[in-house]
Design a protein around this motif. Structure first.
Motif, short mmCIF file in Angstrom:
data_model
loop_
_atom_site.label_atom_id
_atom_site.label_comp_id
_atom_site.label_asym_id
_atom_site.label_seq_id
_atom_site.Cartn_x
_atom_site.Cartn_y
_atom_site.Cartn_z
N GLU A 442 0.85 -1.19 0.00
CA GLU A 442 0.00 0.00 0.00
C GLU A 442 0.89 1.24 0.00
N ASP A 443 0.48 2.25 -0.78
CA ASP A 443 1.27 3.48 -0.79
C ASP A 443 0.65 4.53 0.13
N GLU A 444 1.30 5.68 0.23
CA GLU A 444 0.87 6.70 1.18
C GLU A 444 -0.46 7.34 0.78
N ASN A 445 -0.90 7.13 -0.45
CA ASN A 445 -2.20 7.64 -0.88
C ASN A 445 -3.33 6.66 -0.61
N GLY A 446 -2.99 5.48 -0.10
CA GLY A 446 -4.01 4.46 0.16
C GLY A 446 -4.23 3.50 -0.98
N ASP A 447 -3.52 3.67 -2.09
CA ASP A 447 -3.63 2.70 -3.18
C ASP A 447 -2.94 1.40 -2.78
N TRP A 448 -3.52 0.26 -3.20
CA TRP A 448 -3.02 -1.03 -2.74
C TRP A 448 -2.94 -2.02 -3.89
N ALA A 449 -2.17 -3.06 -3.64
CA ALA A 449 -2.06 -4.20 -4.57
C ALA A 449 -1.90 -5.45 -3.73
N ILE A 450 -2.52 -6.56 -4.18
CA ILE A 450 -2.40 -7.82 -3.47
C ILE A 450 -2.34 -8.95 -4.48
N THR A 451 -1.49 -9.93 -4.22
CA THR A 451 -1.31 -11.04 -5.14
C THR A 451 -2.27 -12.18 -4.82
N SER A 452 -2.48 -13.04 -5.79
CA SER A 452 -3.13 -14.33 -5.52
C SER A 452 -2.17 -15.21 -4.73
N PRO A 453 -2.70 -16.28 -4.13
CA PRO A 453 -1.84 -17.12 -3.29
C PRO A 453 -0.85 -17.98 -4.08
N ILE A 454 0.27 -18.22 -3.45
CA ILE A 454 1.14 -19.35 -3.80
C ILE A 454 0.89 -20.40 -2.72
N TYR A 455 0.57 -21.62 -3.15
CA TYR A 455 0.17 -22.68 -2.22
C TYR A 455 1.36 -23.59 -1.92
N VAL A 456 1.39 -24.11 -0.71
CA VAL A 456 2.41 -25.07 -0.31
C VAL A 456 1.71 -26.28 0.30
N THR A 457 2.05 -27.47 -0.17
CA THR A 457 1.51 -28.70 0.41
C THR A 457 2.68 -29.56 0.89
N MET A 458 2.40 -30.36 1.90
CA MET A 458 3.43 -31.26 2.42
C MET A 458 2.79 -32.60 2.74
N GLY A 459 3.24 -33.65 2.02
CA GLY A 459 2.70 -34.97 2.24
C GLY A 459 1.26 -35.07 1.78
N GLN A 460 0.63 -36.17 2.14
CA GLN A 460 -0.76 -36.39 1.80
C GLN A 460 -1.64 -35.95 2.95
N ASP A 461 -2.53 -34.99 2.69
CA ASP A 461 -3.42 -34.48 3.73
C ASP A 461 -4.68 -35.33 3.74
N ALA A 462 -4.70 -36.34 4.59
CA ALA A 462 -5.83 -37.26 4.64
C ALA A 462 -6.92 -36.80 5.59
N SER A 463 -6.62 -35.88 6.48
CA SER A 463 -7.59 -35.48 7.50
C SER A 463 -8.54 -34.43 6.95
N PRO A 464 -9.87 -34.67 7.01
CA PRO A 464 -10.82 -33.66 6.56
C PRO A 464 -10.86 -32.47 7.52
#
Length: 665
Positions: A442-464
């Motif tokens: 965000e800049d001093e005028n209040g203008d902003w930018a935001i990215t989409s996510p980068i995802y990270v997974t580790m192993g098999q996520d079996a738990s709901p």
């Protein structure tokens, strides 16, 4: 951490990244070309605009212009009329007739060019010609990041106070530095729409779809043709119509964007986020969500924490025939596409290669281990990761934050810096099965930018993941637009697909007013889907939705006529009990009104929304309906509170006394 600031701008760019127009030191400027007499009591101003870096053989630069005369009036150099702030659009040149005296001209061509302001004194009977050269300081499209707005209406209403057309829509987009617009539905002809394409701009159309109350609105860029009305009606006649709509849009080659999810934030029955909350619990969110505020960010973060892959977008919902409307691109999406064509742009949105901004001159670029937004990093075991952060800002920065799972894990030392900054940052080892990272600046005028996510997974996520939504609104609105004197409670309950709903109870003063169980089956008044189907008055009714023979979603309408504290209690499999927050309904209050609560829960995630809005006096509501019975609130209040991975955020505002109408579980 290694920081390369604006002072080393060009050198750092040469070593590390291909820079688009390393011209932060360039300035836009204007030149007085000629003064000449004319036979008039007024003055004439002629303005020609070009790119400061372009050759004389290149055409002029499209601009957004505001010309303020000595009497404070705004001149129109387009012939289409001016908007409320005085702006009009011109393709490289314009002329205006003005009263004599001090005149101010403001010119811009999107956030990638430095804007310019001119002050000149005009004399009666004088023609003055000036040229303006706007300097580009940063051009994301030269890196394959294309700017767009997927929610623009060339003429939303049959009546227009500004003369509008697809031609003028395209000009506004080009003058705003956009590379594409998806026109979302208007009273215009789309015949030969591609004639408005240039080598840097594309105009396409894809309808905004509005299934009904408590669902929200959806934009559908990339669909090959409009969805027939008969098919849409089939989609609407079911709970969770947004999920059926997504399947149809995907079949037609498009993507689904859940747009203006908190509009207005004090009510859930129109335009807003209600189905987005249910979809998040079920892991079936739209492809993208339009973020337009910090509160919307929290809603999006909560959906990500529940295991959804959702890219970020932003929009304007411009209605270009109205004097009071945003310009296309005043909020926008940037898309990292492999080629500059519409199919590639839509594919990049589908892959999550996006960044959203407020439309101002600030940009955020994030890589983790060389991966871009939308990508997934797959790990076999915990280890430290390296993030590469690049910020571009025309104005001094106020902040930049690396966000992990909705919690700020690093506030970067960039305050006051402008131009380009490059930062390499070490990320603590990922230990959970699923994580995500975004970058916000965000800049001093209040203008902003935001990215989409980068995802990270580790192993098999079996738990709901356990997750739930309990939503309650009490209001006197019909299914579409009109108000009635009778109030109904509207209940929505959703649990994760591996769970099941055993009982839903509507409580008044902690006593059961009505209990619903799956064995009761469905009850559809007049054959209409309770809560969400559009058109007509509400009557008592309810419906269940199952996945794998488990009741995971429920929605009901029930009449409310007595004063008291209302809430919803839910029993799920394993005798787990969920509650909504409570709201105070006053049966003797003289005004039409809506009271809303929503409670969303999941791992490391809790989000609560309260809303209140008063409209016209109940005594003025007539049947059959006469006059204007739209929901025009007079007193409103809303509060959104989120706790994500232990970090609490609060947003809201409005009529302060209404806060006393809500209490926690």
């Amino acid at each position: 951490m290694r920081l390369l600031t604006a002072a080393t701008f060009c050198f750092a760019a040469t070593l590390l990244v291909p820079v688009a127009r390393c011209a932060i030191g360039a300035e836009s400027h204007w030149t007085l070309v000629e003064r000449s007499p004319i036979a008039s009591r007024s003055a004439e101003l002629v303005v020609r605009i070009s790119d400061a870096a372009a050759s004389n053989a290149q055409p002029g630069l499209p601009v957004r212009a505001v010309v303020t005369a000595s009497d404070g009036s705004h001149a129109d150099g387009s012939g289409n009329g001016v908007y409320a702030d005085g702006r009009f659009y011109a393709d490289g040149h314009f002329s205006v007739v003005l009263p004599a005296g001090d005149t101010h001209v403001a010119l811009s061509s999107g956030p990638h060019y430095m804007p310019i302001k001119c002050h000149i004194t005009l004399a009666a009977g004088e023609r003055v010609e000036i040229t303006a050269e706007l300097a580009a300081w940063f051009e994301p499209s030269e890196r394959g990041w294309y700017a767009g707005d997927n929610h623009v209406h060339a003429q939303h209403d049959a009546r227009a106070t500004v003369a509008t057309s697809l031609d003028y829509t395209a000009l506004q987009g080009r003058a705003g530095g956009l590379n594409f617009i998806t026109e979302a539905g208007s009273n215009v002809s789309y015949e030969r729409i591609s004639r408005l394409d240039t080598d840097r701009f594309l105009l396409r159309t894809a309808q905004e779809i509005r299934p009904g109350p408590f669902v929200g609105h959806f934009n559908t860029p990339g669909i090959s043709h409009a969805i027939p009305t008969e098919r849409l009606e089939q989609i609407y006649r079911r709970p969770l119509p947004g999920q059926a709509l997504a399947k149809e849009v995907h079949r037609l080659g498009g993507v689904v964007i859940h747009t203006h999810p908190l509009t207005p934030p004090h009510q859930l029955h129109w335009m807003g986020a209600a189905e987005l909350l249910s979809d998040a619990v079920l892991g079936r969110c739209s492809d993208l969500v339009d973020v337009d505020s910090r509160a919307c960010e929290q809603l999006w973060f909560a959906a990500l924490n529940l295991g959804n892959r959702v890219a970020v977008s932003s929009y304007t919902d411009s209605a270009l025939g109205r004097k009071q409307t945003r310009s296309p691109g005043d909020r926008r999406i940037y898309v990292k596409a492999e080629r500059f064509d519409y199919a590639s742009i839509v594919d990049a949105m589908r892959r999550g290669r996006t960044m959203a901004t407020s439309g101002g001159p600030v940009f955020a670029f994030l890589e983790v281990e060389g991966k871009l937004p939308g990508d997934t990093i797959e790990l076999d075991e915990p280890r430290e990761l390296t993030a590469r952060i690049e910020l571009q800002s025309l104005h001094p920065l106020r902040s930049a934050e690396l966000i992990r799972g909705g919690r700020v894990v690093q506030r970067l030392d960039v305050q006051g810096k402008r131009g380009q900054s490059i930062i390499e940052h070490a990320i603590e080892p990922v230990r959970q099965a699923r994580e995500w990272f975004v970058l916000r600046a965000e800049d001093e005028n209040g203008d902003w930018a935001i990215t989409s996510p980068i995802y990270v997974t580790m192993g098999q996520d079996a738990s709901p993941r356990d997750a739930s939504l309990v939503l309650l609104e009490v209001c006197n609105a019909e299914r579409f637009i009109k108000l009635r004197r009778e109030f109904f409670a509207h209940v929505i309950v959703t649990v994760a697909p591996h769970q099941s709903i055993q009982r839903v109870e509507l409580l008044r003063d902690e006593e059961v007013l009505r209990s619903f169980e799956p064995s009761d089956g469905d009850s559809l008044a007049d054959g209409k889907i309770p809560v969400t189907e559009i058109n007509g008055p509400y009557e008592a009714g309810w419906i269940w939705h199952t996945l794998a023979d488990r009741p995971v979603h429920f929605q009901a309408d029930w009449p409310v006529g007595e004063t008291g504290w209302y809430r919803v209690r839910v029993t799920t499999g394993g005798d787990r009990v969920l509650h909504s927050d409570a709201m105070r309904f006053d049966a003797d209050h003289p005004a039409s009104r809506a009271l809303s609560v929503a409670n969303l829960q999941g791992p490391d995630t809790e989000l609560t929304l309260h809303g209140y809005g008063e409209e016209m006096p109940l005594a003025e509501i007539t049947t059959p309906f006469e006059g204007d019975h739209w929901w025009y609130p007079r007193n409103t209040y809303w509060s959104l509170t989120s706790t994500l991975h232990g970090e609490r955020n609060e947003h809201g505002g409005g009529y302060p006394d209404a806060a006393e109408l809500f209490r926690g579980r």
